[in-house]
Design a protein around this motif. Sequence first.
Motif, PDB file in Angstrom:
ATOM      1  N   ALA A 107       0.824  -1.212   0.000  1.00 60.60           N
ATOM      2  CA  ALA A 107       0.000   0.000   0.000  1.00 60.60           C
ATOM      3  C   ALA A 107       0.855   1.258   0.000  1.00 60.60           C
ATOM      4  O   ALA A 107       0.386   2.338  -0.385  1.00 60.60           O
ATOM      5  N   LEU A 108       2.106   1.148   0.421  1.00 56.10           N
ATOM      6  CA  LEU A 108       3.018   2.282   0.412  1.00 56.10           C
ATOM      7  C   LEU A 108       3.847   2.348  -0.865  1.00 56.10           C
ATOM      8  O   LEU A 108       4.357   3.416  -1.223  1.00 56.10           O
ATOM      9  N   ILE A 109       4.000   1.199  -1.548  1.00 54.93           N
ATOM     10  CA  ILE A 109       4.861   1.133  -2.729  1.00 54.93           C
ATOM     11  C   ILE A 109       4.081   1.331  -4.018  1.00 54.93           C
ATOM     12  O   ILE A 109       4.444   2.152  -4.875  1.00 54.93           O
ATOM     13  N   VAL A 110       2.986   0.590  -4.179  1.00 53.18           N
ATOM     14  CA  VAL A 110       2.274   0.541  -5.461  1.00 53.18           C
ATOM     15  C   VAL A 110       1.701   1.884  -5.904  1.00 53.18           C
ATOM     16  O   VAL A 110       1.808   2.243  -7.090  1.00 53.18           O
ATOM     17  N   PRO A 111       1.074   2.693  -5.021  1.00 47.48           N
ATOM     18  CA  PRO A 111       0.438   3.935  -5.507  1.00 47.48           C
ATOM     19  C   PRO A 111       1.381   4.896  -6.218  1.00 47.48           C
ATOM     20  O   PRO A 111       0.931   5.687  -7.055  1.00 47.48           O
ATOM     21  N   MET A 112       2.671   4.872  -5.921  1.00 51.13           N
ATOM     22  CA  MET A 112       3.604   5.822  -6.547  1.00 51.13           C
ATOM     23  C   MET A 112       4.595   5.141  -7.473  1.00 51.13           C
ATOM     24  O   MET A 112       5.571   5.766  -7.907  1.00 51.13           O
ATOM     25  N   ILE A 113       4.366   3.879  -7.807  1.00 51.35           N
ATOM     26  CA  ILE A 113       5.367   3.128  -8.562  1.00 51.35           C
ATOM     27  C   ILE A 113       5.426   3.558 -10.027  1.00 51.35           C
ATOM     28  O   ILE A 113       6.444   3.376 -10.695  1.00 51.35           O
ATOM     29  N   GLY A 114       4.348   4.161 -10.517  1.00 54.84           N
ATOM     30  CA  GLY A 114       4.341   4.639 -11.896  1.00 54.84           C
ATOM     31  C   GLY A 114       3.855   6.072 -11.967  1.00 54.84           C
ATOM     32  O   GLY A 114       2.723   6.359 -11.584  1.00 54.84           O
ATOM     33  N   ASN A 115       4.699   6.978 -12.405  1.00 56.83           N
ATOM     34  CA  ASN A 115       4.359   8.387 -12.486  1.00 56.83           C
ATOM     35  C   ASN A 115       4.321   8.810 -13.956  1.00 56.83           C
ATOM     36  O   ASN A 115       5.300   8.610 -14.691  1.00 56.83           O
ATOM     37  N   SER A 116       3.202   9.375 -14.375  1.00 54.74           N
ATOM     38  CA  SER A 116       3.020   9.727 -15.789  1.00 54.74           C
ATOM     39  C   SER A 116       4.062  10.723 -16.265  1.00 54.74           C
ATOM     40  O   SER A 116       4.628  10.581 -17.353  1.00 54.74           O
ATOM     41  N   PHE A 117       4.335  11.732 -15.451  1.00 51.39           N
ATOM     42  CA  PHE A 117       5.301  12.764 -15.852  1.00 51.39           C
ATOM     43  C   PHE A 117       6.690  12.163 -16.024  1.00 51.39           C
ATOM     44  O   PHE A 117       7.395  12.484 -16.985  1.00 51.39           O
ATOM     45  N   TYR A 118       7.099  11.291 -15.124  1.00 48.79           N
ATOM     46  CA  TYR A 118       8.426  10.684 -15.218  1.00 48.79           C
ATOM     47  C   TYR A 118       8.530   9.758 -16.425  1.00 48.79           C
ATOM     48  O   TYR A 118       9.595   9.653 -17.041  1.00 48.79           O
ATOM     49  N   ILE A 119       7.448   9.076 -16.766  1.00 44.69           N
ATOM     50  CA  ILE A 119       7.460   8.217 -17.959  1.00 44.69           C
ATOM     51  C   ILE A 119       7.692   9.058 -19.211  1.00 44.69           C
ATOM     52  O   ILE A 119       8.515   8.717 -20.073  1.00 44.69           O
ATOM     53  N   LEU A 120       6.973  10.174 -19.329  1.00 49.40           N
ATOM     54  CA  LEU A 120       7.126  11.038 -20.495  1.00 49.40           C
ATOM     55  C   LEU A 120       8.490  11.716 -20.500  1.00 49.40           C
ATOM     56  O   LEU A 120       9.099  11.904 -21.564  1.00 49.40           O
ATOM     57  N   LEU A 121       9.004  12.070 -19.327  1.00 52.39           N
ATOM     58  CA  LEU A 121      10.332  12.662 -19.233  1.00 52.39           C
ATOM     59  C   LEU A 121      11.394  11.673 -19.698  1.00 52.39           C
ATOM     60  O   LEU A 121      12.330  12.028 -20.432  1.00 52.39           O
ATOM     61  N   THR A 122      11.239  10.419 -19.277  1.00 53.10           N
ATOM     62  CA  THR A 122      12.180   9.376 -19.691  1.00 53.10           C
ATOM     63  C   THR A 122      12.099   9.127 -21.190  1.00 53.10           C
ATOM     64  O   THR A 122      13.121   8.961 -21.866  1.00 53.10           O
ATOM     65  N   ARG A 123      10.883   9.102 -21.726  1.00 49.40           N
ATOM     66  CA  ARG A 123      10.719   8.903 -23.172  1.00 49.40           C
ATOM     67  C   ARG A 123      11.404  10.013 -23.959  1.00 49.40           C
ATOM     68  O   ARG A 123      12.106   9.756 -24.950  1.00 49.40           O
ATOM     69  N   ASN A 124      11.218  11.260 -23.524  1.00 47.98           N
ATOM     70  CA  ASN A 124      11.820  12.387 -24.233  1.00 47.98           C
ATOM     71  C   ASN A 124      13.346  12.331 -24.181  1.00 47.98           C
ATOM     72  O   ASN A 124      14.023  12.707 -25.139  1.00 47.98           O
ATOM     73  N   PHE A 125      13.894  11.879 -23.061  1.00 47.32           N
ATOM     74  CA  PHE A 125      15.354  11.746 -22.971  1.00 47.32           C
ATOM     75  C   PHE A 125      15.855  10.669 -23.925  1.00 47.32           C
ATOM     76  O   PHE A 125      16.848  10.859 -24.634  1.00 47.32           O
TER      77      PHE A 125
END
Length: 294
Positions: free
Chosen positions: A145-163
């Motif tokens: 319950a402490l790990i899963v809710p923040m395990i995927g962040n939309s902004f970080y995914i798009l930031l990683t894709r752009n890099f």
Amino acid sequence: MNNKDLQNSKIIFNIIAYFILIIAVTMCAIPFLMVLSGSFSSNPAIVKYGYSIFPRSFSLDGYRMIFLYPEEIGRAYSVSTTVAVSGTLAGLLLMTMAGYALQKKELKYANAIAFFIYFTTLFNCGLVPWYMMISSLGMKDTLWALIVPMIGNSFYILLTRNFMRQLPESLTESAKIDGAGEFFIFIKIVIPLSSPIIATVGLFLALAYWNDWYHASLFIKDTSLWPLQYKLYKILSAQMAMSQAGAENFSNSVIPTEALKLANAVIATGPIIILYPFLQKYFIQGITIGAVKG
């Protein structure tokens, strides 16, 4: 303009630049020094004189109050460390793989998928459906319950894709010609070249996990699973309630409320401050390159 004038101009520029940097560093350092100093000050001195860079009356009352039960603080530290490390590693794996897949031109509907991911940053389902989902998955009173809710962040995914879009395509194409598979290319080529954005996202993610207390307040009733931030919050809340209620054998002069707040801040931020210098050299590069293209 001759060489001497250019050299003089450079010296003047360096002096001004260093002067501005010293002022900026001082402005950033003074608040932290005041917090650190206040955590080692007595509560009456803080109330009477306010905050200062150096302790006016040295005292460890704030830390003694927090470490009244050291085994509980140690357990909370271990929970926060476990959640931050495992959540950061799992989140980095998930988001780098998603970013790598989305930047590939041969992926069908890549733009549509990216838009769907971005759309989740604008709208969400709200607290009640989200709470019901976490509960129905059986994650209450577990570290999940402490790990899963923040395990995927939309902004970080798009930031990683752009890099990853900035990486030379010739490297992956030559690897494919040599018979390398996608997983091999991702692990051996893409990950090493993406260390700036990985370090940047990892720092943000670790900071978010370390400072998180909200999910614990919603999903964790077992006190042995409380992370450090939530444990410190409960300690501070309990001591403040005792002070305000004027409980027997307690008074404002006994309970170091102000020093306790500052000691909480020092204990909570210490590990992140230690971690930051190791990742700082990647920080600026990861942010600037990852944000060049949308």
